[in-house]
Design a protein around this motif. Structure first.
Motif, PDB file in Angstrom:
ATOM      1  N   HIS A   1       0.813  -1.210   0.000  1.00 31.79           N
ATOM      2  CA  HIS A   1       0.000   0.000   0.000  1.00 31.79           C
ATOM      3  C   HIS A   1       0.852   1.267   0.000  1.00 31.79           C
ATOM      4  O   HIS A   1       0.533   2.231  -0.698  1.00 31.79           O
ATOM      5  CB  HIS A   1      -0.971  -0.012   1.188  1.00 31.79           C
TER       6      HIS A   1
ATOM      7  N   ARG B   1     -13.460  -0.341  -5.958  1.00 30.51           N
ATOM      8  CA  ARG B   1     -12.598  -0.502  -4.778  1.00 30.51           C
ATOM      9  C   ARG B   1     -11.749  -1.736  -5.021  1.00 30.51           C
ATOM     10  O   ARG B   1     -12.260  -2.807  -5.361  1.00 30.51           O
ATOM     11  CB  ARG B   1     -13.470  -0.694  -3.532  1.00 30.51           C
ATOM     12  N   VAL B   2     -10.442  -1.596  -4.855  1.00 29.35           N
ATOM     13  CA  VAL B   2      -9.489  -2.673  -5.115  1.00 29.35           C
ATOM     14  C   VAL B   2      -8.771  -3.020  -3.818  1.00 29.35           C
ATOM     15  O   VAL B   2      -8.207  -2.137  -3.158  1.00 29.35           O
ATOM     16  CB  VAL B   2      -8.449  -2.241  -6.180  1.00 29.35           C
ATOM     17  N   THR B   3      -8.784  -4.288  -3.449  1.00 29.51           N
ATOM     18  CA  THR B   3      -8.018  -4.746  -2.299  1.00 29.51           C
ATOM     19  C   THR B   3      -6.576  -4.961  -2.753  1.00 29.51           C
ATOM     20  O   THR B   3      -6.332  -5.653  -3.736  1.00 29.51           O
ATOM     21  CB  THR B   3      -8.597  -6.062  -1.743  1.00 29.51           C
ATOM     22  N   VAL B   4      -5.651  -4.345  -2.049  1.00 30.61           N
ATOM     23  CA  VAL B   4      -4.231  -4.462  -2.391  1.00 30.61           C
ATOM     24  C   VAL B   4      -3.640  -5.566  -1.519  1.00 30.61           C
ATOM     25  O   VAL B   4      -3.209  -5.337  -0.396  1.00 30.61           O
ATOM     26  CB  VAL B   4      -3.493  -3.119  -2.184  1.00 30.61           C
ATOM     27  N   ASP B   5      -3.667  -6.791  -2.066  1.00 28.38           N
ATOM     28  CA  ASP B   5      -3.218  -7.954  -1.300  1.00 28.38           C
ATOM     29  C   ASP B   5      -2.315  -8.881  -2.110  1.00 28.38           C
ATOM     30  O   ASP B   5      -2.051 -10.005  -1.697  1.00 28.38           O
ATOM     31  CB  ASP B   5      -4.424  -8.728  -0.765  1.00 28.38           C
TER      32      ASP B   5
ATOM     33  N   ASP C   1      -6.332  -0.141   3.528  1.00 28.12           N
ATOM     34  CA  ASP C   1      -5.314  -0.931   2.828  1.00 28.12           C
ATOM     35  C   ASP C   1      -5.689  -1.151   1.367  1.00 28.12           C
ATOM     36  O   ASP C   1      -5.135  -2.001   0.698  1.00 28.12           O
ATOM     37  CB  ASP C   1      -5.125  -2.283   3.519  1.00 28.12           C
ATOM     38  N   GLY C   2      -6.637  -0.365   0.878  1.00 28.16           N
ATOM     39  CA  GLY C   2      -7.104  -0.565  -0.488  1.00 28.16           C
ATOM     40  C   GLY C   2      -6.870   0.636  -1.369  1.00 28.16           C
ATOM     41  O   GLY C   2      -6.124   1.552  -1.055  1.00 28.16           O
TER      42      GLY C   2
ATOM     43  N   THR D   1     -11.761  -9.228  -5.185  1.00 24.98           N
ATOM     44  CA  THR D   1     -10.628  -8.311  -5.014  1.00 24.98           C
ATOM     45  C   THR D   1     -10.980  -6.928  -5.537  1.00 24.98           C
ATOM     46  O   THR D   1     -10.559  -5.917  -4.980  1.00 24.98           O
ATOM     47  CB  THR D   1      -9.377  -8.846  -5.742  1.00 24.98           C
ATOM     48  N   VAL D   2     -11.763  -6.881  -6.608  1.00 24.11           N
ATOM     49  CA  VAL D   2     -12.246  -5.619  -7.171  1.00 24.11           C
ATOM     50  C   VAL D   2     -13.764  -5.613  -7.025  1.00 24.11           C
ATOM     51  O   VAL D   2     -14.431  -6.546  -7.472  1.00 24.11           O
ATOM     52  CB  VAL D   2     -11.839  -5.462  -8.654  1.00 24.11           C
TER      53      VAL D   2
END
Length: 114
Positions: free
Chosen positions: A3, A78-82, A41-42, A64-65
């Motif tokens: 992130h 919204r995108v999860t950054v993982d 965290d996204g 994830t998106v």
């Protein structure tokens, strides 16, 4: 890409500035307009002119998106950054969101590019 690296990437764009319009929620702006939501965290980015255009990344990365609350109908996701989405694709999402916002700015507010 973590992130912090994503935040740095967003803020390295020409004319990009950080802002915190809501306590604890960082955003990246260009010409006074948000092109990336960076709270938590996204990542929140504009992925098309409307919800239909923004559906492609959601179909490729379900879970994830996702449609972004309140503004998803306007093409925001919204995108999860993982680590699920490759770094180059995350950068591409940011680049496209930035370009979409810059294109709608009056010429006097558009950043100078070299």
């Amino acid at each position: 890409m973590n992130h912090e690296e994503l935040v740095a990437y967003c803020l390295a764009k020409p004319g990009a500035t950080p802002d915190e319009p809501w306590e604890g929620d960082l955003v990246a702006k260009v010409g006074g307009k948000i092109f990336a939501f960076l709270g938590g965290d996204g990542l929140g980015v504009k992925c098309g002119r409307d919800a239909d255009e923004a559906a492609e990344p959601r179909l490729r990365y379900p879970g994830t998106v996702e449609v972004m609350a309140y503004i998803g109908r306007h093409g925001w996701n919204r995108v999860t950054v993982d680590g699920t989405i490759p770094d180059d694709e995350l950068c591409e999402l940011v680049d496209e969101s930035y370009a979409a916002v810059v294109a709608k700015l009056p010429k006097r507010l558009r950043p100078q590019t070299t």
